[in-house]
Design a protein around this motif. Structure first.
Motif, PDB file in Angstrom:
ATOM      1  N   GLY A 160      -5.201  -8.657   1.756  1.00 50.20           N
ATOM      2  CA  GLY A 160      -5.568  -8.579   3.157  1.00 50.20           C
ATOM      3  C   GLY A 160      -4.611  -9.287   4.084  1.00 50.20           C
ATOM      4  O   GLY A 160      -3.533  -9.738   3.678  1.00 50.20           O
ATOM      5  N   GLN A 212      -9.484  -6.964   5.208  1.00 46.00           N
ATOM      6  CA  GLN A 212      -9.269  -6.657   3.808  1.00 46.00           C
ATOM      7  C   GLN A 212      -8.552  -5.314   3.682  1.00 46.00           C
ATOM      8  O   GLN A 212      -8.887  -4.362   4.368  1.00 46.00           O
ATOM      9  CB  GLN A 212     -10.602  -6.590   3.072  1.00 46.00           C
ATOM     10  CG  GLN A 212     -10.452  -6.405   1.578  1.00 46.00           C
ATOM     11  CD  GLN A 212     -11.784  -6.492   0.855  1.00 46.00           C
ATOM     12  OE1 GLN A 212     -12.810  -6.775   1.443  1.00 46.00           O
ATOM     13  NE2 GLN A 212     -11.741  -6.231  -0.430  1.00 46.00           N
ATOM     14  N   LYS A 213      -7.544  -5.250   2.813  1.00 49.95           N
ATOM     15  CA  LYS A 213      -6.816  -4.011   2.585  1.00 49.95           C
ATOM     16  C   LYS A 213      -7.602  -3.113   1.640  1.00 49.95           C
ATOM     17  O   LYS A 213      -8.296  -3.601   0.753  1.00 49.95           O
ATOM     18  CB  LYS A 213      -5.436  -4.298   1.977  1.00 49.95           C
ATOM     19  CG  LYS A 213      -4.485  -4.980   2.921  1.00 49.95           C
ATOM     20  CD  LYS A 213      -3.137  -5.170   2.243  1.00 49.95           C
ATOM     21  CE  LYS A 213      -2.144  -5.784   3.201  1.00 49.95           C
ATOM     22  NZ  LYS A 213      -0.831  -5.990   2.547  1.00 49.95           N
ATOM     23  N   LYS A 251       6.657   2.949   2.269  1.00 46.10           N
ATOM     24  CA  LYS A 251       5.579   2.068   2.703  1.00 46.10           C
ATOM     25  C   LYS A 251       5.622   1.984   4.226  1.00 46.10           C
ATOM     26  O   LYS A 251       6.626   1.577   4.795  1.00 46.10           O
ATOM     27  CB  LYS A 251       5.741   0.666   2.113  1.00 46.10           C
ATOM     28  CG  LYS A 251       5.570   0.623   0.622  1.00 46.10           C
ATOM     29  CD  LYS A 251       4.126   0.551   0.276  1.00 46.10           C
ATOM     30  CE  LYS A 251       3.980   0.270  -1.209  1.00 46.10           C
ATOM     31  NZ  LYS A 251       2.640   0.202  -1.641  1.00 46.10           N
ATOM     32  N   THR A 269      -2.855  -0.668  11.454  1.00 48.82           N
ATOM     33  CA  THR A 269      -2.349  -1.061  10.138  1.00 48.82           C
ATOM     34  C   THR A 269      -1.624   0.097   9.470  1.00 48.82           C
ATOM     35  O   THR A 269      -1.776   1.258   9.864  1.00 48.82           O
ATOM     36  CB  THR A 269      -3.495  -1.537   9.222  1.00 48.82           C
ATOM     37  OG1 THR A 269      -4.361  -0.423   8.982  1.00 48.82           O
ATOM     38  CG2 THR A 269      -4.254  -2.691   9.829  1.00 48.82           C
ATOM     39  N   SER A 270      -0.874  -0.213   8.442  1.00 50.75           N
ATOM     40  CA  SER A 270      -0.126   0.808   7.713  1.00 50.75           C
ATOM     41  C   SER A 270      -1.045   1.821   7.037  1.00 50.75           C
ATOM     42  O   SER A 270      -0.636   2.916   6.723  1.00 50.75           O
ATOM     43  CB  SER A 270       0.780   0.151   6.676  1.00 50.75           C
ATOM     44  OG  SER A 270       0.017  -0.592   5.759  1.00 50.75           O
ATOM     45  N   TRP A 271      -2.310   1.484   6.822  1.00 53.07           N
ATOM     46  CA  TRP A 271      -3.267   2.412   6.212  1.00 53.07           C
ATOM     47  C   TRP A 271      -4.137   3.098   7.264  1.00 53.07           C
ATOM     48  O   TRP A 271      -5.049   3.829   6.942  1.00 53.07           O
ATOM     49  CB  TRP A 271      -4.129   1.725   5.154  1.00 53.07           C
ATOM     50  CG  TRP A 271      -4.936   0.561   5.653  1.00 53.07           C
ATOM     51  CD1 TRP A 271      -6.211   0.596   6.137  1.00 53.07           C
ATOM     52  CD2 TRP A 271      -4.533  -0.807   5.710  1.00 53.07           C
ATOM     53  NE1 TRP A 271      -6.624  -0.660   6.500  1.00 53.07           N
ATOM     54  CE2 TRP A 271      -5.598  -1.542   6.245  1.00 53.07           C
ATOM     55  CE3 TRP A 271      -3.364  -1.482   5.373  1.00 53.07           C
ATOM     56  CZ2 TRP A 271      -5.528  -2.915   6.453  1.00 53.07           C
ATOM     57  CZ3 TRP A 271      -3.308  -2.833   5.581  1.00 53.07           C
ATOM     58  CH2 TRP A 271      -4.383  -3.540   6.104  1.00 53.07           C
ATOM     59  N   GLN A 286      -5.973   1.741   9.990  1.00 56.87           N
ATOM     60  CA  GLN A 286      -7.109   1.041  10.595  1.00 56.87           C
ATOM     61  C   GLN A 286      -6.668   0.400  11.906  1.00 56.87           C
ATOM     62  O   GLN A 286      -5.683  -0.327  11.951  1.00 56.87           O
ATOM     63  CB  GLN A 286      -7.633  -0.031   9.644  1.00 56.87           C
ATOM     64  CG  GLN A 286      -8.840  -0.788  10.172  1.00 56.87           C
ATOM     65  CD  GLN A 286      -9.345  -1.831   9.177  1.00 56.87           C
ATOM     66  OE1 GLN A 286      -8.840  -1.962   8.070  1.00 56.87           O
ATOM     67  NE2 GLN A 286     -10.357  -2.567   9.579  1.00 56.87           N
ATOM     68  N   LEU A 317      -3.587   0.666  -1.836  1.00 58.52           N
ATOM     69  CA  LEU A 317      -2.311   0.460  -1.145  1.00 58.52           C
ATOM     70  C   LEU A 317      -1.274  -0.085  -2.064  1.00 58.52           C
ATOM     71  O   LEU A 317      -1.440  -0.838  -2.917  1.00 58.52           O
ATOM     72  CB  LEU A 317      -2.490  -0.476   0.042  1.00 58.52           C
ATOM     73  CG  LEU A 317      -3.044   0.172   1.279  1.00 58.52           C
ATOM     74  CD1 LEU A 317      -3.141  -0.832   2.407  1.00 58.52           C
ATOM     75  CD2 LEU A 317      -2.213   1.334   1.731  1.00 58.52           C
ATOM     76  N   GLU A 366      -0.068 -12.488   5.059  1.00 57.20           N
ATOM     77  CA  GLU A 366      -0.409 -11.162   4.536  1.00 57.20           C
ATOM     78  C   GLU A 366      -0.122 -11.139   3.047  1.00 57.20           C
ATOM     79  O   GLU A 366       0.939 -11.570   2.605  1.00 57.20           O
ATOM     80  CB  GLU A 366       0.394 -10.064   5.231  1.00 57.20           C
ATOM     81  CG  GLU A 366       0.049  -8.678   4.746  1.00 57.20           C
ATOM     82  CD  GLU A 366       0.724  -7.566   5.537  1.00 57.20           C
ATOM     83  OE1 GLU A 366       0.414  -6.402   5.261  1.00 57.20           O
ATOM     84  OE2 GLU A 366       1.564  -7.849   6.415  1.00 57.20           O
ATOM     85  N   HIS A 419       3.073  -1.879   9.874  1.00 56.38           N
ATOM     86  CA  HIS A 419       2.055  -1.980  10.914  1.00 56.38           C
ATOM     87  C   HIS A 419       2.696  -1.767  12.285  1.00 56.38           C
ATOM     88  O   HIS A 419       3.849  -2.119  12.496  1.00 56.38           O
ATOM     89  CB  HIS A 419       1.404  -3.366  10.896  1.00 56.38           C
ATOM     90  CG  HIS A 419       0.896  -3.791   9.551  1.00 56.38           C
ATOM     91  ND1 HIS A 419      -0.057  -3.099   8.856  1.00 56.38           N
ATOM     92  CD2 HIS A 419       1.225  -4.855   8.780  1.00 56.38           C
ATOM     93  CE1 HIS A 419      -0.306  -3.730   7.714  1.00 56.38           C
ATOM     94  NE2 HIS A 419       0.470  -4.789   7.641  1.00 56.38           N
TER      95      HIS A 419
END
Length: 131
Positions: A116, A126-127, A82, A94-96, A98, A131, A112, A85
């Motif tokens: 989100g 919003q996540k 995982k 962000t970790s994804w 963004q 994820l 968190e 951030h």
């Protein structure tokens, strides 16, 4: 005769050539990873879908590099890492993936959860669902 035939079959399967560098990694104490999936050290089998297989550029000891940039980092036993951030005074990545620019400097994460993130400057993010 049966042992020799079995040895030939096993060596033929294990020495299959691959167009990808380092494809098919297997080492003691480490899960096995190949072009179509992974076998984790706990015996769990993870099969890749066709879209992910077509997206693979390279498979290495610590992860998978993809054409789309959605790289997968793996632990020693091949569980997905995982990402955390990356945050500084002016924003966060962000970790994804963004990027968010804060409305006020020195903003922090207030809360968190799975859905989100709430920031101290009032920003709500919003996540994504996967994820």
């Amino acid at each position: 005769m049966k042992i020799v035939l079995l040895a030939i079959l096993v060596s033929g399967v294990c020495s299959r050539p691959s167009s990808l560098p380092n494809a098919g990694l297997t080492r003691p104490g480490v899960g096995s990873i190949g072009l179509s999936g992974m076998v984790l050290t706990d015996g769990t089998i993870v099969q890749f879908d066709r879209a992910f297989i077509d997206d693979i550029v390279s498979i290495g000891e610590s992860g998978i590099v993809t054409k789309s940039g959605k790289n997968v980092q793996l632990t020693r036993d091949l569980h997905r890492v995982k990402r955390s951030h990356i945050m500084n005074d002016s924003g966060i990545l962000t970790s994804w993936g963004q990027a968010i620019v804060f409305k006020k400097p020195h903003t922090t994460i207030v809360s968190e959860g799975p859905g989100g993130i709430v920031f101290s400057d009032g920003t709500l993010v919003q996540k994504p669902l996967q994820l």
